[in-house]
Design a protein around this motif. Structure first.
Motif, short mmCIF file in Angstrom:
data_model
loop_
_atom_site.label_atom_id
_atom_site.label_comp_id
_atom_site.label_asym_id
_atom_site.label_seq_id
_atom_site.Cartn_x
_atom_site.Cartn_y
_atom_site.Cartn_z
N LEU A 1 0.81 -1.21 0.00
CA LEU A 1 0.00 0.00 0.00
C LEU A 1 0.85 1.27 0.00
O LEU A 1 0.51 2.26 -0.65
CB LEU A 1 -0.93 0.02 1.22
N PHE A 2 1.96 1.24 0.75
CA PHE A 2 2.77 2.45 0.92
C PHE A 2 4.12 2.41 0.22
O PHE A 2 4.69 3.47 -0.07
CB PHE A 2 3.00 2.72 2.41
N SER A 3 4.64 1.21 -0.01
CA SER A 3 5.99 1.06 -0.58
C SER A 3 6.98 1.89 0.26
O SER A 3 7.00 1.78 1.47
CB SER A 3 5.98 1.48 -2.05
N ARG A 4 7.78 2.77 -0.41
CA ARG A 4 8.75 3.61 0.30
C ARG A 4 8.26 5.05 0.41
O ARG A 4 9.02 6.01 0.29
CB ARG A 4 10.10 3.54 -0.40
N LEU A 5 6.95 5.20 0.64
CA LEU A 5 6.34 6.51 0.79
C LEU A 5 6.94 7.22 2.00
O LEU A 5 6.92 6.71 3.11
CB LEU A 5 4.83 6.35 0.96
N GLN A 6 7.47 8.44 1.76
CA GLN A 6 8.12 9.21 2.83
C GLN A 6 7.13 10.15 3.50
O GLN A 6 6.19 10.64 2.87
CB GLN A 6 9.29 10.01 2.26
N VAL A 7 7.34 10.43 4.78
CA VAL A 7 6.46 11.32 5.53
C VAL A 7 7.28 12.47 6.10
O VAL A 7 8.34 12.25 6.71
CB VAL A 7 5.76 10.56 6.68
N TYR A 8 6.79 13.69 5.86
CA TYR A 8 7.48 14.90 6.32
C TYR A 8 6.56 15.71 7.22
O TYR A 8 5.33 15.57 7.21
CB TYR A 8 7.92 15.75 5.12
N LYS A 9 7.17 16.60 7.99
CA LYS A 9 6.41 17.40 8.93
C LYS A 9 5.56 18.44 8.21
O LYS A 9 4.39 18.63 8.54
CB LYS A 9 7.37 18.09 9.91
N THR A 10 6.13 19.15 7.21
CA THR A 10 5.39 20.20 6.50
C THR A 10 5.55 20.05 4.99
O THR A 10 6.44 19.34 4.51
CB THR A 10 5.89 21.59 6.91
N ARG A 11 4.71 20.78 4.24
CA ARG A 11 4.82 20.81 2.79
C ARG A 11 6.16 21.39 2.36
O ARG A 11 6.77 20.93 1.40
CB ARG A 11 3.70 21.67 2.19
N VAL A 12 6.60 22.42 3.08
CA VAL A 12 7.89 23.05 2.75
C VAL A 12 9.01 22.03 2.85
O VAL A 12 9.86 21.93 1.95
CB VAL A 12 8.16 24.25 3.69
N ASP A 13 9.02 21.24 3.92
CA ASP A 13 10.05 20.19 4.08
C ASP A 13 9.96 19.19 2.92
O ASP A 13 10.97 18.76 2.38
CB ASP A 13 9.85 19.46 5.41
N MET A 14 8.74 18.81 2.55
CA MET A 14 8.54 17.82 1.51
C MET A 14 9.04 18.33 0.15
O MET A 14 9.71 17.60 -0.58
CB MET A 14 7.05 17.47 1.43
N ILE A 15 8.73 19.59 -0.18
CA ILE A 15 9.16 20.15 -1.46
C ILE A 15 10.69 20.28 -1.52
O ILE A 15 11.31 20.00 -2.55
CB ILE A 15 8.49 21.51 -1.71
N GLN A 16 11.29 20.65 -0.41
CA GLN A 16 12.75 20.77 -0.39
C GLN A 16 13.43 19.42 -0.53
O GLN A 16 14.59 19.35 -0.94
CB GLN A 16 13.19 21.46 0.92
#
Length: 376
Positions: free
Chosen positions: A245-260
């Motif tokens: 279902l998730f594979s290597r899906l990463q989780v970040y605290k904020t959208r800004v962190d995720m985009i960076q």
């Protein structure tokens, strides 16, 4: 020989001290054992995090998730939950009940509301309500068809739904663990939750991205009985269901962190404030959608001690090995019975042949004797 009274008193006193010390030690050991048993019992039967219901009553997090599923009363998951809640139902005697592991939303717990909300939105309602089976036999038992390929409404989950006045409408998703390609890597060492040993993402400068919280597959808490030896091949829920279902899906605290962190995102990412990247170059934008079926939350009281989990896993492994041996014995017994049946059939054919051959030979001998007699 006369013994001094003072010496006798000292001996008696020392003996009394020794007995008292022994009693204290035994008492302390019993108290420790009782405490350990009580601690394990608490973890096995204690209530989990309480959630206030709309009417002011309190539900456990698991009960709240079941209530959410039951609101979808004409869904396959809703019907299955209703059947489990009815003691008088015959569902427990059907093949589907023996093979069904559960509903996706009920098979894992998460740490907080933000994680629960974003995970359920990422998976979507259809997947959150998907029924999970161990083998394909369980999948087939859920829905059966007639000779023309039409659904048999009187059998499987359709028939059970009709028996409680709930018709099953539309399609429903069923996940077969046996048919999934499991995670092929290693697990984190000494981790009672058997989290997957996946390398953390690294930016071009070699550093881990800011705000990285972990991989979604490892942020699900799985109940002990589903951690190990759940499938016929010995895999648990994390390396089968949740990895697919998730594979290597990463989780970040904020959208800004995720985009960076885009340079090191390969299988999608989520952020707790609602950001979703489903795959490379595919972004989910707009207002977030709340899925009304979510994973329950884990609490400190509901987590089991490490030695308890290890013992449960050992028991689970032993049961799995026993079941495998029983299955092997049944298979070998079937082969033996088949070989014995073939042997007996061939033996009977051979004996019949011998009997018929003997009779024919006797007739030939009589005829030969008669011919010889007549020729004289």
């Amino acid at each position: 020989m006369q013994v001094d009274a003072n010496e006798m008193s000292i001996v008696a006193r020392d003996k009394g001290f020794s007995q008292a010390e022994s009693i204290i030690q035994v008492s302390q050991k019993l108290q420790h054992d009782l405490h350990s048993l009580g601690h394990d019992w608490k973890f096995h039967f204690s209530n989990t995090l309480k959630i206030e219901n709309e009417d002011g009553s309190c539900l456990t997090s698991e009960e709240e998730t079941n209530e959410q599923i039951l609101r979808h009363e004409k869904s396959a998951a809703g019907i299955l939950c209703q059947l489990k809640n009815r003691r008088e139902t015959q569902a427990s005697h059907l093949p589907l009940a023996k093979d069904v592991v559960g509903i996706v939303a009920t098979l894992g717990k998460v740490e907080d509301d933000d994680v629960s909300r974003i995970f359920s939105e990422y998976l979507g309602m259809e997947t959150m309500l998907a029924i999970v089976c161990r083998t394909y036999e369980g999948v087939k038992a859920l829905e059966m068809y007639d000779n023309e390929g039409c659904i048999n409404k009187s059998s499987g989950l359709h028939g059970l739904g009709a028996s409680i006045g709930r018709s099953l409408d539309g399609r429903f998703l069923v996940i077969c663990l046996e048919s999934m390609r499991p995670y092929a890597g290693k697990f984190l060492a000494d981790d009672p939750q058997r989290r997957l040993n996946i390398l953390k993402p690294r930016l071009p400068n070699g550093e881990c991205p800011a705000g990285f919280l972990g991989f979604a597959v490892n942020m699900i808490n799985v109940d002990c009985e589903n951690l190990f030896c759940l499938t016929p091949s010995g895999y648990g829920l994390r390396e089968t269901l949740f990895y697919n279902l998730f594979s290597r899906l990463q989780v970040y605290k904020t959208r800004v962190d995720m985009i960076q962190a885009l340079p090191c995102i390969s299988d999608g990412a989520l952020s707790l404030d609602g950001g979703i990247i489903r795959s490379n170059g595919v972004f989910s934008t707009g207002s977030r959608e709340d899925v009304d079926v979510r994973f329950p939350k884990a609490s400190e009281r509901s987590r089991q001690p490490e030695h308890y989990i290890e013992t449960e896993m050992q028991i689970k492994e032993m049961r799995w090995k026993k079941d495998k041996i029983v299955d092997d014995l049944k298979r070998e017994q079937g082969l033996l019975n088949g070989a014995k049946f073939d042997f007996d059939r061939k033996k009977n054919e051979f004996l019949k042949f011998l009997t018929e051959s003997s009779s024919y030979a006797s007739q030939c001998q009589v005829q030969t004797a008669q011919d010889q007699f007549m020729s004289r």
